[in-house]
Design a protein around this motif. Structure first.
Motif, short mmCIF file in Angstrom:
data_model
loop_
_atom_site.label_atom_id
_atom_site.label_comp_id
_atom_site.label_asym_id
_atom_site.label_seq_id
_atom_site.Cartn_x
_atom_site.Cartn_y
_atom_site.Cartn_z
N ALA A 1 -17.89 42.96 101.61
CA ALA A 1 -16.88 43.78 100.94
C ALA A 1 -16.58 44.98 101.83
CB ALA A 1 -17.39 44.24 99.57
N PHE A 2 -15.30 45.31 101.90
CA PHE A 2 -14.95 46.48 102.69
C PHE A 2 -13.75 47.18 102.06
CE2 PHE A 2 -12.09 43.25 104.25
CZ PHE A 2 -10.94 43.91 104.63
N TYR A 3 -13.67 48.49 102.32
CA TYR A 3 -12.54 49.29 101.85
C TYR A 3 -12.30 50.36 102.91
CZ TYR A 3 -9.84 52.75 99.28
OH TYR A 3 -8.88 53.65 98.91
N THR A 4 -11.02 50.43 103.37
CA THR A 4 -10.67 51.35 104.46
C THR A 4 -9.35 52.04 104.18
OG1 THR A 4 -9.47 49.69 105.73
CG2 THR A 4 -11.84 49.87 106.14
N ALA A 5 -9.13 53.17 104.88
CA ALA A 5 -7.83 53.85 104.88
C ALA A 5 -7.38 54.01 106.34
CB ALA A 5 -7.94 55.20 104.19
N LEU A 6 -6.05 54.18 106.52
CA LEU A 6 -5.49 54.04 107.87
C LEU A 6 -5.81 55.22 108.80
CD1 LEU A 6 -3.77 52.30 109.76
CD2 LEU A 6 -1.74 53.44 108.84
N THR A 7 -5.33 56.46 108.45
CA THR A 7 -5.44 57.58 109.39
C THR A 7 -5.22 58.88 108.66
OG1 THR A 7 -4.54 58.55 111.43
CG2 THR A 7 -3.00 57.46 109.97
N ASP A 8 -5.59 59.97 109.31
CA ASP A 8 -5.26 61.31 108.81
C ASP A 8 -4.09 61.92 109.60
OD1 ASP A 8 -7.26 61.30 106.87
OD2 ASP A 8 -8.75 62.26 108.17
N ALA A 9 -3.50 61.14 110.53
CA ALA A 9 -2.50 61.68 111.47
C ALA A 9 -1.10 61.80 110.88
CB ALA A 9 -2.46 60.81 112.73
N GLY A 10 -0.86 61.26 109.71
CA GLY A 10 0.47 61.32 109.13
C GLY A 10 1.25 60.04 109.41
N GLN A 11 2.48 60.18 109.91
CA GLN A 11 3.34 59.00 110.08
C GLN A 11 3.08 58.30 111.42
OE1 GLN A 11 7.34 59.11 108.58
NE2 GLN A 11 8.12 58.25 110.52
N SER B 1 -8.38 46.47 102.15
CA SER B 1 -9.70 46.17 101.56
C SER B 1 -9.82 44.66 101.36
CB SER B 1 -9.90 46.89 100.23
OG SER B 1 -8.92 46.49 99.29
N GLY B 2 -11.06 44.22 101.11
CA GLY B 2 -11.30 42.81 100.88
C GLY B 2 -12.73 42.54 100.50
N SER B 3 -13.01 41.32 99.97
CA SER B 3 -14.38 40.94 99.59
C SER B 3 -14.49 39.43 99.54
CB SER B 3 -14.75 41.54 98.23
OG SER B 3 -13.90 41.04 97.22
N LEU B 4 -15.71 38.93 99.65
CA LEU B 4 -16.00 37.50 99.52
C LEU B 4 -16.13 37.18 98.04
CD1 LEU B 4 -16.87 34.71 100.65
CD2 LEU B 4 -19.20 35.62 100.70
N LEU B 5 -15.29 36.23 97.57
CA LEU B 5 -15.38 35.80 96.17
C LEU B 5 -16.52 34.82 96.00
CD1 LEU B 5 -11.60 35.39 95.24
CD2 LEU B 5 -13.13 37.32 94.74
N ASN C 1 -18.31 48.95 103.91
CA ASN C 1 -18.27 47.85 104.87
C ASN C 1 -19.57 47.04 104.76
OD1 ASN C 1 -17.35 46.19 106.88
ND2 ASN C 1 -17.81 47.59 108.57
N ILE C 2 -19.76 46.45 103.59
CA ILE C 2 -20.96 45.66 103.33
C ILE C 2 -20.87 44.35 104.11
CG2 ILE C 2 -22.30 44.46 101.54
CD1 ILE C 2 -21.25 46.53 99.55
N GLY C 3 -21.85 44.08 104.89
CA GLY C 3 -21.84 42.90 105.74
C GLY C 3 -21.27 43.16 107.13
N ASN C 4 -20.69 44.36 107.31
CA ASN C 4 -20.13 44.75 108.62
C ASN C 4 -19.15 43.72 109.18
OD1 ASN C 4 -21.56 47.25 108.94
ND2 ASN C 4 -23.40 46.03 109.37
N ALA C 5 -18.32 43.16 108.28
CA ALA C 5 -17.35 42.16 108.73
C ALA C 5 -16.05 42.79 109.21
CB ALA C 5 -17.05 41.19 107.57
N TYR C 6 -15.84 44.07 108.90
CA TYR C 6 -14.63 44.75 109.37
C TYR C 6 -14.99 45.63 110.57
CZ TYR C 6 -10.65 47.83 109.74
OH TYR C 6 -9.58 48.53 110.25
N ASN C 7 -14.12 45.56 111.60
CA ASN C 7 -14.32 46.35 112.82
C ASN C 7 -13.23 47.41 112.90
OD1 ASN C 7 -14.70 47.43 115.36
ND2 ASN C 7 -14.91 45.45 116.38
N PRO C 8 -13.55 48.71 112.67
CA PRO C 8 -12.52 49.76 112.70
C PRO C 8 -11.97 49.99 114.12
CG PRO C 8 -14.70 50.74 112.46
CD PRO C 8 -14.89 49.26 112.32
#
Length: 295
Positions: A164-174, A288-292, A192-199
């Motif tokens: 399971a993971f949940y992320t946000a894009l940036t603090d830089a604006g547009q 975001s995403g997760s394994l069902l 980032n449970i399982g470390n499947a997402y690479n920022p």
């Protein structure tokens, strides 16, 4: 004259003698009778004296017995008075006991009725208890089966990977618009449970074969197009966009996917050329995403 007188005297003496002899004979007879009577009286007196002595003895014995009898009578009278008192007390107690017995009879009848009801209720409860015991045994058996199944599922779940993971894009604006497509790197990682997402790359890589749930939110606050594309292994599978005609009113949209992925499949989001996206510390644009479940 004198001779005649003497003769008369002799005759008179003879007569007197005869009379005396007769009297003497009578007296002798009477004396014999008196002696006999005296002898009889003396014998009777002796008998009476013996009887008197015997009576004296018997009288003494009787007086003693009379004293004993009087003492015994006094004792019996006291005992009788005590017995009368005890009898009165007993009669009073008998009346009290009869009253209590009548009350006990009434209570006994009531108790017997209650006992019959209680026995009926006991039989009913025993029947219900037997049924509950059967149901309990069945429930316990089912519980053991459930626990065994739960333990099995827990073991299986423990063996399954958790993703399971949940992320946000940036603090830089547009970001954008650009002349070319660019891969979006959601740099703010909250889960980032399982470390499947690479920022660093912006890629989500499926660790196991299974069905995954994915979701993204796109936010824009300037005139023009906002949007993203979804890629699976560099193959575009979705394109979402929105046109904003006013610089002062932001636009945003959210979409989600349910994808069957094989271990090693990659998912990433792309900002198309000519499109823009906005994010800051409020985390408007997310991925975001997760394994069902695994396959």
């Amino acid at each position: 004259m004198e001779l005649r007188a003497l003769r008369d005297m002799v005759v008179e003496l003879n007569v007197h003698m005869e009379l005396l002899q007769r009297e003497n004979s009578v007296q002798a007879t009477e004396l014999v009778s008196l002696e006999r009577r005296l002898t009889s009286s003396e014998s009777k007196t002796s008998d009476l004296e013996k009887e008197n002595a015997d009576l004296q003895t018997r009288l003494s014995s009787s007086e003693s017995e009379l004293l004993i009898s009087r003492f015994r009578i006094d004792q019996l009278e006291r005992e009788n008075a005590d017995l009368q008192t005890r009898l009165s007390s007993s009669e009073s107690r008998i009346d009290q006991l009869e009253t209590e017995n009548a009350d006990l009879q009434t209570r006994l009848s009531s108790s017997e009725s209650e006992l019959l009801i209680s026995r009926f209720r006991i039989d009913q409860l025993e029947t219900e208890n037997a049924d509950l015991q059967t149901r309990l045994s069945s429930s316990e058996s089912e519980l053991l089966t459930s626990k065994s199944r739960i333990d099995q599922l827990e073991r299986e779940n423990a063996e399954k990977p958790k993703v399971a993971f949940y992320t946000a894009l940036t603090d830089a604006g547009q970001l954008g618009p650009y002349n070319t497509d660019i891969t979006l790197k959601y740099s703010k990682v909250f889960t980032n449970i399982g470390n499947a997402y690479n920022p660093s790359t912006g890629f989500f890589t499926a660790p196991v074969k299974g069905v995954y749930y994915l979701q993204f939110t796109v936010f824009g606050c300037s005139a023009g197009h906002i949007g993203v594309r979804v890629y699976k292994n560099n193959q575009r599978i979705m394109h979402n966009w929105e046109h904003n005609n006013n610089d002062y009113f932001p636009e945003y949209f959210t979409n989600s996917l349910v994808l069957e992925l094989t271990a090693g499949d990659e998912i990433h989001l792309v900002l198309p050329s000519g499109h823009s996206i906005y994010d800051n510390s409020d985390n408007y644009s997310t991925f975001s995403g997760s394994l069902l479940f695994t396959l």
